[in-house]
Design an enzyme around this catalytic site. Sequence first.
Site, short mmCIF file in Angstrom:
data_model
loop_
_atom_site.label_atom_id
_atom_site.label_comp_id
_atom_site.label_asym_id
_atom_site.label_seq_id
_atom_site.Cartn_x
_atom_site.Cartn_y
_atom_site.Cartn_z
N HIS A 263 7.57 0.74 -8.33
CA HIS A 263 8.16 2.05 -8.02
C HIS A 263 7.41 3.09 -8.88
CE1 HIS A 263 11.12 4.90 -6.81
NE2 HIS A 263 12.19 4.47 -7.47
N HIS A 302 3.65 1.66 1.19
CA HIS A 302 4.95 2.32 1.02
C HIS A 302 5.93 1.73 2.02
CE1 HIS A 302 7.93 5.50 0.61
NE2 HIS A 302 7.34 5.75 -0.55
N ASP A 358 1.34 7.79 -6.01
CA ASP A 358 0.91 7.33 -7.34
C ASP A 358 -0.59 7.11 -7.44
OD1 ASP A 358 3.40 7.30 -8.58
OD2 ASP A 358 3.93 5.44 -7.56
N1 CMC Z 1 -1.91 -4.16 -1.85
C1 CMC Z 1 -2.16 -5.22 -1.06
N2 CMC Z 1 -1.32 -5.66 -0.11
C2 CMC Z 1 -0.17 -5.00 0.04
C3 CMC Z 1 0.18 -3.88 -0.75
C4 CMC Z 1 -0.75 -3.46 -1.72
N3 CMC Z 1 -0.49 -2.41 -2.51
N4 CMC Z 1 1.40 -3.41 -0.40
C5 CMC Z 1 1.82 -4.21 0.59
N5 CMC Z 1 0.87 -5.16 0.85
C6 CMC Z 1 0.91 -6.17 1.91
C7 CMC Z 1 1.89 -7.29 1.54
O1 CMC Z 1 1.22 -8.35 0.87
C8 CMC Z 1 2.40 -7.68 2.90
O2 CMC Z 1 1.40 -8.48 3.53
P1 CMC Z 1 1.84 -9.73 4.46
O3 CMC Z 1 2.58 -9.11 5.62
O4 CMC Z 1 0.58 -10.41 4.81
O5 CMC Z 1 2.77 -10.57 3.60
C9 CMC Z 1 2.45 -6.37 3.68
O6 CMC Z 1 1.47 -5.54 3.07
C10 CMC Z 1 3.82 -5.69 3.62
O7 CMC Z 1 4.19 -5.56 2.24
P2 CMC Z 1 5.68 -5.58 1.70
O8 CMC Z 1 5.66 -6.06 0.29
O9 CMC Z 1 6.55 -6.32 2.68
O10 CMC Z 1 6.04 -4.05 1.78
P3 CMC Z 1 7.26 -3.35 1.07
O11 CMC Z 1 7.66 -2.24 1.96
O12 CMC Z 1 8.30 -4.35 0.70
O13 CMC Z 1 6.63 -2.81 -0.30
C11 CMC Z 1 5.60 -1.41 -1.90
C12 CMC Z 1 6.30 -1.49 -0.54
C13 CMC Z 1 5.36 0.05 -2.26
C14 CMC Z 1 6.51 -2.05 -2.97
C15 CMC Z 1 4.27 -2.19 -1.83
O14 CMC Z 1 3.43 -1.60 -0.86
C16 CMC Z 1 3.56 -2.26 -3.19
O15 CMC Z 1 3.85 -3.17 -3.95
N6 CMC Z 1 2.60 -1.32 -3.47
C17 CMC Z 1 1.93 -1.27 -4.75
C18 CMC Z 1 2.83 -0.58 -5.79
C19 CMC Z 1 2.93 0.90 -5.53
O16 CMC Z 1 1.95 1.59 -5.31
N7 CMC Z 1 4.17 1.41 -5.62
C20 CMC Z 1 4.44 2.85 -5.49
C21 CMC Z 1 5.16 3.18 -4.24
S1 CMC Z 1 5.25 4.94 -3.88
C22 CMC Z 1 6.06 5.72 -5.20
C23 CMC Z 1 7.36 5.11 -5.59
O17 CMC Z 1 8.10 4.55 -4.80
O18 CMC Z 1 7.72 5.25 -6.76
#
Ligand code: CMC
Length: 422
Positions: A263, A302, A358
């Site tokens: 986050h 996201h 971010d």
């Molecule tokens: N790098 C590589 N792969 C990713 C990433 C990433 N940053 N984010 C998601 N994926 C892949 C994930 O492995 C999954 O692949 P598969 O379908 O093959 O298993 C697919 O994309 C969907 O991911 P998810 O984890 O189900 O998506 P989510 O909606 O649960 O997670 C998230 C959203 C923001 C937690 C995630 O994208 C992440 O961990 N990003 C990196 C951390 C980040 O930048 N966070 C800041 C978010 S914006 C500001 C805030 O909220 O504070």
Amino acid sequence: MTESVTITDNRTGETIEIPIINGGVDATEWKKLLGNIWFADSGYTQTAATSSAITEIDGDAGILRYRGYPIEQLAEHSTYLEVAYLLVFGELPTHDQFEDWVHDVTYHTFIHENVRKRFLEGFHYDAHPMGMLVSALAALSTFYPEAKQIADPDVRYKQIVRLIAKMPTLAAACHRFSVGMPFVYPDNSLDFCSNFLSMMWKIAEPRYDANPALAHALDVLFILHADHELNCGTATMRMVGSSHADPYSATAAAAAALYGPRHGGANEQVIRMLTEIGSIDNVDDFVKGVKAGKGRLQGFGHRVYKNYDPRATIIKRTADEVFEITGKNPLLDIALKLEEVALSDEYFTSRKLYPNVDFYSGLIYQAMGFPIEMFTVLFAIPRVSGWLAHWKELLEQDQKIARPRQLYVGAEVRDYVGIDGR
Ligand code: CMC
């Protein structure tokens, strides 16, 4: 086309038609037919936990609006304090309303001496400022016990003002302590961001005048971070607020949620990742590693945006303005290359992973001289206004205490066995 869904319980053949209202179906209607069947939705990926009139996001179209106003217009024409008013009260302020609001926030910037001297200065010298901030927010509830009177609109107003006003003071105090510098008192002759920069950077000069362009850039970043509907931190604010805890305790909980690297902690992780990559020549290998499951691309992806995060577009512009003053952050080239490689790679495009807020914000903060540990604190300062807008809305909605259900998958009943018999 009928705006409804029909559900059939195949065990009994009974059906129920539920209208679709504001894009959702009411779970209390579902309950009439299927009272003991729960939605299994552990990350709330398909659950609307409330209705809200504060922030609208269209993740497919890359749209973000506060109270109906596009984020691009607010970033260009408004100020953080005006946006905070808009979020909390629902309308842009008139001249008089704004004057009162700025006055109230300005005159609540001081923190009780005991918060700093006895509480903050009790931390270990290398304490993470986010850990200090979370604790200090919770501690404030003991300084303002009247905050428990959450049903009183005047008391509510006072705590909203106090929290928005004291965030920069607490944030700067956490930083000064961590670098062994004396605390700087707020200067009420300065605007919100210039005052914060003064409390961060002032040394021996009688008055610290921040570069107005940098203070403005920070103000834009604060506008962009002020609210983002039901993200993890805001959902936590509403969850804790629904128990009728005081707003300081609820804000501390929301800040704790923000701290996590998935986050608000991601901005810190982005800089660590770019530093680890070290050179644009290593970008391809790093991306290969991510695709092979070795960690995530920090600052990418996201839950809601499945298109470019509109905040990232504005931040990129702001970064150019800041770098003109501070000089370019040497990590920028790596970030740009990383974005280019990721956005032309099927792994990222098929999963709709784009840079989020971010990805570039940390580069700006670093160029402005903020240590990495302060990045999430910088996110928290303005997010408090969004949290409080949701807290106020929640109380006005008279919402039930948040209490989800679980699907029990543990052991069946069994008899206790004494330790010698195990
Ligand atoms: N790098 C590589 N792969 C990713 C990433 C990433 N940053 N984010 C998601 N994926 C892949 C994930 O492995 C999954 O692949 P598969 O379908 O093959 O298993 C697919 O994309 C969907 O991911 P998810 O984890 O189900 O998506 P989510 O909606 O649960 O997670 C998230 C959203 C923001 C937690 C995630 O994208 C992440 O961990 N990003 C990196 C951390 C980040 O930048 N966070 C800041 C978010 S914006 C500001 C805030 O909220 O504070």
